[in-house]
Design an enzyme around this catalytic site. Structure first.
Site, PDB file in Angstrom:
ATOM      1  N   HIS A  33      80.382  61.924 104.515  1.00 41.42           N
ATOM      2  CA  HIS A  33      79.366  60.869 104.462  1.00 41.42           C
ATOM      3  C   HIS A  33      79.866  59.647 103.692  1.00 41.42           C
ATOM      4  CE1 HIS A  33      75.498  58.905 104.122  1.00 41.42           C
ATOM      5  NE2 HIS A  33      74.975  59.823 104.904  1.00 41.42           N
ATOM      6  N   GLY A  73      74.296  43.446  87.052  1.00 43.09           N
ATOM      7  CA  GLY A  73      75.566  43.902  86.515  1.00 43.09           C
ATOM      8  C   GLY A  73      76.690  42.924  86.731  1.00 43.09           C
ATOM      9  N   HIS A 127      81.708  50.605  88.235  1.00 40.44           N
ATOM     10  CA  HIS A 127      81.938  51.580  87.176  1.00 40.44           C
ATOM     11  C   HIS A 127      83.202  52.362  87.559  1.00 40.44           C
ATOM     12  CE1 HIS A 127      81.438  55.243  84.794  1.00 40.44           C
ATOM     13  NE2 HIS A 127      80.572  54.580  84.035  1.00 40.44           N
ATOM     14  N   PRO A 128      84.114  52.592  86.654  1.00 37.44           N
ATOM     15  CA  PRO A 128      85.405  53.210  87.004  1.00 37.44           C
ATOM     16  C   PRO A 128      85.301  54.506  87.795  1.00 37.44           C
ATOM     17  CG  PRO A 128      85.412  52.459  84.725  1.00 37.44           C
ATOM     18  CD  PRO A 128      84.012  52.290  85.225  1.00 37.44           C
ATOM     19  N   THR A 129      84.316  55.349  87.464  1.00 35.32           N
ATOM     20  CA  THR A 129      84.185  56.633  88.168  1.00 35.32           C
ATOM     21  C   THR A 129      82.872  56.781  88.921  1.00 35.32           C
ATOM     22  OG1 THR A 129      83.308  57.636  86.139  1.00 35.32           O
ATOM     23  CG2 THR A 129      85.689  57.844  86.550  1.00 35.32           C
ATOM     24  N   ALA A 130      81.807  56.062  88.492  1.00 29.49           N
ATOM     25  CA  ALA A 130      80.488  56.206  89.127  1.00 29.49           C
ATOM     26  C   ALA A 130      80.236  55.166  90.202  1.00 29.49           C
ATOM     27  CB  ALA A 130      79.384  56.125  88.067  1.00 29.49           C
ATOM     28  N   GLY A 131      81.130  54.181  90.354  1.00 29.22           N
ATOM     29  CA  GLY A 131      80.993  53.185  91.408  1.00 29.22           C
ATOM     30  C   GLY A 131      79.817  52.262  91.197  1.00 29.22           C
TER      31      GLY A 131
END
Length: 496
Positions: free
Chosen positions: A82, A164, A169-173
């Site tokens: 997905h 924002g 976000h580096p890992t959370a997008g």
């Protein structure tokens, strides 16, 4: 206090690790919020959580869930069928009871601000909450997924988030938050592993490439079968049965057929009733023919406006019945509600159109206010009948009470205040409709004319009901005060 119920269906980019999903759900445990459903799909590597609750409580639950997902899910290591752009990928709010779509827009914008403020995850607004017309469609925002957005967000102005900084976000997008009508996530599995066939069928059925309106679709390989994965964004205008039949016929062109279908999350009962009507071809089918629906309507005892069999009995037929209620007061409230509905329709059909972008703020404000007024007037339909019942009860028990006149006057005051409120709201609706004339599509001027006529009729009818109750009041001062308010309203709503 009236009940407000909002549904929230956050989609998280985790469908394989049950412990992580459990932790996200635990974070969303807020008083007044209830978990209705959870779906995990390992192939899509995605879970869909269905929550319902009070508007304030569910907003807080969503904010907390997004934060917890950001802590647990690393998109740089995420793989699945997905499309995704965030650990908490999409967070829609859906009106259920006592709230409007515009209320959900306000909730979505508040949640978006808080997600950035608390968790430093950038947020894009979509569907009805979109701040930019091109962002109404989720596909436009999510194009390129996490990796594509990460590469462009700092240099492409079209990729700037609504809340924002210009960096994911580096890992959370990044997360997409919005407000929409009820969506049915519906997938059809084909009896083939050839995913290219599913992609061709999806292209034929989805709106963006010339298929059905209110259908979004894509083709995937899931559990060894080609899957046509779809979102039905307005099942009342494009029924699920019609979509299934089209997928079946389109698949037959390639020599395959549906093996099964699945619903992800929940589905409204009405959607299945429509499917039953479609496939069974029941003559003159109506949902009130279903035993449970008829029982609920009769036992609920609520009046309704609209439809051939709205509520236990059509409102128009209830008006015609040889009973005191519903009467003119309820009819006036219904007229005001219809006036608000027409204005809402006209403003909604103009908002977002290129020719009326300069009036976006005015149209959005009108839509939000008209939605609120419509709901209040719908409530007044029953409130008027209830106030009449209170007057009858007061007269009946007056002889047994030492303060019978006071009891009667209190009931009459209530019976006068309901239509007075209807007149006030209908007058406001008339003002809004007049203001919409120069900033909406002139081809819909007749709808505004009808709406204005209904609003004026609502004011006139409601004030007549105020007067009829004041005639029986034995407190002259109170009667004079209410009568003065009524006359002021009448003067302010004078027809041009």
């Amino acid at each position: 206090m009236s009940t407000t119920l909002v549904e929230c269906v956050p989609n998280f980019s985790e469908g394989r690790d049950k412990a992580k999903v459990d932790a996200i759900i635990e974070a969303m445990k807020v008083d007044g919020v209830y978990l209705l459903d959870r779906e995990m799909d390992a192939d899509h590597n995605r879970c869909v959580i269905t929550l319902v609750g009070d508007r304030n409580a569910i907003a807080e639950a969503a904010i907390r869930g997004v934060g917890r997902a950001g802590e647990l899910i690393d998109l740089t290591k995420h793989q699945g069928a997905h499309p995704r752009m965030g650990a908490a990928d999409v967070v829609p709010f859906i009106p259920i009871e006592g709230v409007t779509l515009e209320d959900c827009v306000a909730i979505a914008r508040h949640v978006g601000q808080e997600i950035w403020k608390r968790h430093h995850i950038p947020v894009y607004l979509y569907e009805a909450a979109a701040a930019r017309p091109e962002r109404q469609n989720l596909e436009n925002i999510r194009r390129g997924q996490f990796e594509g957005i990460r590469a462009e967000i700092a240099t492409n102005p079209d990729r700037l988030p609504d809340f924002g900084e210009a960096a994911v976000h580096p890992t959370a997008g990044a997360t997409v938050v919005g407000a929409r009508k009820f969506l049915i996530a519906y997938n059809v599995f084909l009896n083939t592993a050839d995913v290219e066939i599913a992609k061709k069928v999806a292209k034929a059925v989805r709106q963006s490439s010339g298929g059905f309106r209110f259908v979004k679709g894509a083709g995937f390989l899931v559990r060894g079968l080609a899957q046509v994965s779809m979102n039905l964004t307005d099942f009342e205008q494009t029924p699920i049965a019609r979509v299934f039949e089209f997928v079946k016929r389109e698949a037959a062109r390639y020599g395959v057929e549906p093996a099964s279908s699945e619903i992800v999350g929940l589905i409204p009962k009405k959607a299945l009733e429509e499917a039953a009507e479609w496939f069974l071809q029941v003559e003159n089918f109506d949902s009130s023919l279903i035993l449970e629906n008829r029982l609920a309507a009769v036992m609920g005892g609520k009046m309704a406006v609209g439809g051939l069999r709205a509520g236990a009995e059509p409102f128009i037929e209830q008006l015609a019945a040889p009973t005191a209620v519903p009467g003119g007061g309820s009819a006036a409230a219904a007229a005001g509600a219809m006036a608000a509905a027409l204005g809402h329709m006209v403003a909604s059909l103009s908002r977002g159109k290129k020719s009326y972008l300069q009036y976006e703020r005015e149209l959005s404000e009108a839509i939000a206010r008209l939605a609120q007024l419509r709901e209040e007037l719908k409530t007044a339909i029953d409130a008027d009948a209830d106030s009449y019942a209170a007057v009858v009860k007061a007269y009946k028990h007056a002889k047994e009470s030492t303060n019978g006149d006071a009891v009667i006057n209190q009931a009459l005051k209530g019976a006068a205040n309901v239509p007075l409120g209807v007149a006030e709201r209908s007058r406001e609706i008339a003002r809004i409709l007049e203001a919409l004339r120069p900033i909406t599509n002139p081809k819909m001027a007749s709808d505004l004319t009808v709406g204005l006529a209904l609003a004026h009729a609502a004011v006139e009818g409601a004030l007549a009901n105020v007067e009829i109750n004041l005639e029986s009041l034995t407190e002259p001062r109170l009667a004079d005060e209410l009568r003065a308010q009524a006359r002021a309203l009448q003067a302010q709503t004078a027809r041009p």
